[in-house]
Design a protein around this motif. Structure first.
Motif, PDB file in Angstrom:
ATOM      1  N   PRO A  61       0.798  -1.184  -0.059  1.00 33.23           N
ATOM      2  CA  PRO A  61      -0.143  -0.102  -0.020  1.00 33.23           C
ATOM      3  C   PRO A  61       0.899   1.118   0.068  1.00 33.23           C
ATOM      4  N   LEU A  62       0.497   2.286  -0.617  1.00 29.26           N
ATOM      5  CA  LEU A  62       0.931   3.393  -0.730  1.00 29.26           C
ATOM      6  C   LEU A  62       1.229   4.126   0.714  1.00 29.26           C
ATOM      7  N   ASP A  63       2.207   5.100   1.148  1.00 31.90           N
ATOM      8  CA  ASP A  63       2.084   5.783   2.398  1.00 31.90           C
ATOM      9  C   ASP A  63       0.656   6.468   2.820  1.00 31.90           C
ATOM     10  N   GLU A  64       0.542   6.794   3.895  1.00 33.09           N
ATOM     11  CA  GLU A  64      -0.754   7.391   4.298  1.00 33.09           C
ATOM     12  C   GLU A  64      -0.546   9.008   3.579  1.00 33.09           C
ATOM     13  N   ASP A  65       0.524   9.566   3.988  1.00 33.01           N
ATOM     14  CA  ASP A  65       0.506  10.666   3.434  1.00 33.01           C
ATOM     15  C   ASP A  65       0.425  11.000   1.877  1.00 33.01           C
ATOM     16  N   ILE A  66       0.885   9.959   1.177  1.00 31.32           N
ATOM     17  CA  ILE A  66       0.803  10.061  -0.492  1.00 31.32           C
ATOM     18  C   ILE A  66      -0.909   9.786  -0.607  1.00 31.32           C
ATOM     19  N   LEU A  67      -1.188   8.922   0.113  1.00 29.46           N
ATOM     20  CA  LEU A  67      -3.050   8.766  -0.014  1.00 29.46           C
ATOM     21  C   LEU A  67      -3.792  10.034   0.343  1.00 29.46           C
ATOM     22  N   LYS A  68      -3.277  10.683   1.418  1.00 29.47           N
ATOM     23  CA  LYS A  68      -3.901  12.163   1.640  1.00 29.47           C
ATOM     24  C   LYS A  68      -3.662  12.837   0.634  1.00 29.47           C
ATOM     25  N   ILE A 125      -3.675  12.391  -2.677  1.00 30.31           N
ATOM     26  CA  ILE A 125      -4.537  11.890  -3.608  1.00 30.31           C
ATOM     27  C   ILE A 125      -5.934  12.339  -3.231  1.00 30.31           C
ATOM     28  N   LYS A 126      -6.216  12.154  -1.817  1.00 25.29           N
ATOM     29  CA  LYS A 126      -7.767  12.496  -1.427  1.00 25.29           C
ATOM     30  C   LYS A 126      -7.670  14.032  -1.864  1.00 25.29           C
ATOM     31  N   ASP A 127      -6.639  14.744  -1.426  1.00 30.45           N
ATOM     32  CA  ASP A 127      -6.607  16.472  -1.636  1.00 30.45           C
ATOM     33  C   ASP A 127      -6.588  16.572  -3.043  1.00 30.45           C
ATOM     34  N   TYR A 128      -6.084  15.881  -3.990  1.00 31.65           N
ATOM     35  CA  TYR A 128      -6.309  16.560  -5.301  1.00 31.65           C
ATOM     36  C   TYR A 128      -7.493  15.976  -5.895  1.00 31.65           C
ATOM     37  N   LEU A 129      -8.331  15.001  -5.142  1.00 27.95           N
ATOM     38  CA  LEU A 129      -9.705  14.550  -5.836  1.00 27.95           C
ATOM     39  C   LEU A 129     -10.713  15.903  -5.762  1.00 27.95           C
ATOM     40  N   PHE A 138     -15.843   9.955  -5.355  1.00 26.78           N
ATOM     41  CA  PHE A 138     -14.635   9.090  -5.677  1.00 26.78           C
ATOM     42  C   PHE A 138     -14.337   8.572  -4.408  1.00 26.78           C
ATOM     43  N   LYS A 139     -14.175   7.212  -4.305  1.00 24.63           N
ATOM     44  CA  LYS A 139     -13.598   6.561  -3.273  1.00 24.63           C
ATOM     45  C   LYS A 139     -12.558   5.679  -3.287  1.00 24.63           C
ATOM     46  N   ILE A 140     -11.596   5.734  -2.316  1.00 24.21           N
ATOM     47  CA  ILE A 140     -10.346   4.800  -2.613  1.00 24.21           C
ATOM     48  C   ILE A 140     -10.787   3.540  -1.863  1.00 24.21           C
ATOM     49  N   LEU A 195      -3.897  11.370 -15.265  1.00 30.63           N
ATOM     50  CA  LEU A 195      -2.629  12.195 -15.598  1.00 30.63           C
ATOM     51  C   LEU A 195      -1.966  12.615 -14.338  1.00 30.63           C
ATOM     52  N   PHE A 196      -2.909  12.753 -13.226  1.00 34.50           N
ATOM     53  CA  PHE A 196      -2.135  13.122 -11.938  1.00 34.50           C
ATOM     54  C   PHE A 196      -1.215  11.994 -11.435  1.00 34.50           C
ATOM     55  N   PHE A 197      -1.767  10.852 -11.435  1.00 37.33           N
ATOM     56  CA  PHE A 197      -1.038   9.728 -11.039  1.00 37.33           C
ATOM     57  C   PHE A 197       0.399   9.715 -11.932  1.00 37.33           C
ATOM     58  N   SER A 198       0.006   9.690 -13.236  1.00 35.88           N
ATOM     59  CA  SER A 198       1.371   9.577 -13.958  1.00 35.88           C
ATOM     60  C   SER A 198       2.349  10.375 -13.969  1.00 35.88           C
TER      61      SER A 198
END
Ligand SMILES: Cc1cc2nc3c(=O)[nH]c(=O)nc-3n(C[C@H](O)[C@H](O)[C@H](O)COP(=O)(O)O)c2cc1C
Length: 250
Positions: free
Chosen positions: A23-30, A32-36, A50-52, A93-96
């Motif tokens: 799994p990705l680090d929590e700060d990365i997931l945060k 991603i949620k912020d970008y959403l 959108f749900k992770i 595109l954001f992920f890439s």
């Protein structure tokens, strides 16, 4: 992770199907949620969520496992599929751009607990995570795509239309068509046949939504102001095509 210029990523991105399952680090997931929270809709009046989700919530069918899944849920209303395409492509595109892999996936389904995460209709998934294959293309010849002449009759806007040409689409079908002129581009998809329409009719409008996000990024890159309008000109002999939206550039 940063909010980068996504325009150059159009020429590099590809679907990633092999992931590091950690799994990705929590700060990365945060992040991603912020970008959403910053995603722009094509249709402002359509509710979307959108749900992770973890892989435990997903029925993968033949698809390889990923550490995380972005699930999209939407209100069902005119334009909802193109809206999903337009918005989820911003995540692709954001992920890439940030060193992560992703892939649009219409084949997997959600288990009950996944479906229960929203009251809106489940539409599609995008697995994401650290890639275990090469993340980027280095030349546009590595994209398997139709030529510009096959997807548009607009003259004098090749650099702009190239962004739409390179967009991903379900089964790489690229059933889109762009007409109009360099100031007003109308986007359509070819109506699916009766049989394929029964199986895959949700994809072509989503695909056009994806291509419209690429077009908008392209237009902004070339210094244009953009506005979407929804007004089918109807006088263009595109009888086998369904209208999605028009992009005005000033
Ligand atoms: C709406 C949509 C649904 C897709 N569903 C799947 C899928 O279920 N499984 C899969 O492996 N790829 C899927 N894809 C990825 C396409 O096959 C891929 O985008 C296309 O072949 C172009 O390749 P590229 O993304 O590497 O440029 C889907 C793409 C889109 C846009």
């Amino acid at each position: 992770m940063q909010e980068k210029d996504l325009y150059p990523i159009i020429f590099q991105r590809k679907s990633i199907r092999k992931y590091d399952l950690d799994p990705l680090d929590e700060d990365i997931l945060k992040e991603i949620k912020d970008y959403l929270q910053t995603l722009k809709p094509l249709h402002k009046d359509i509710k979307i969520e959108f749900k992770i989700l973890s892989p435990n919530a997903v029925i993968r069918r033949a698809m390889r496992k990923a550490p995380h899944y972005m699930a999209v849920f939407s209100e069902v209303k005119e334009g909802y599929l193109s809206n999903v395409g337009y918005m989820l492509q911003q995540m692709d595109l954001f992920f890439s751009a940030n060193g992560l892999g992703s892939c649009w996936q219409g084949i997997p389904a959600l288990k009950k607990e996944g479906l229960a995460s929203s009251r809106l209709k489940f539409i599609i998934l995008m697995p994401f995570g650290k890639p275990q294959e090469i993340l980027h293309r280095t030349k546009t010849s590595q994209f398997k795509r139709k030529s510009l002449q096959e997807i548009s009759d607009i003259k004098g806007a090749d650099d702009l239309l190239e962004t739409a040409r390179l967009a991903p689409s379900a089964r790489n079908a690229q059933e889109w068509f762009f007409t109009g002129n360099e100031h007003l581009i109308h986007a359509y998809y070819r109506k699916p046949s009766f049989i394929s329409g029964f199986l895959i009719k949700k994809y072509p409008p989503m695909d056009v939504g994806i291509s419209l996000y690429h077009l908008k990024l392209g237009a902004e890159h070339f210094g244009k102001e953009t506005e979407f309008i929804f007004d089918n000109p109807e006088d263009n002999n595109l009888n086998d095509y369904e209208y999605v939206a028009s992009l005005r550039l000033t």
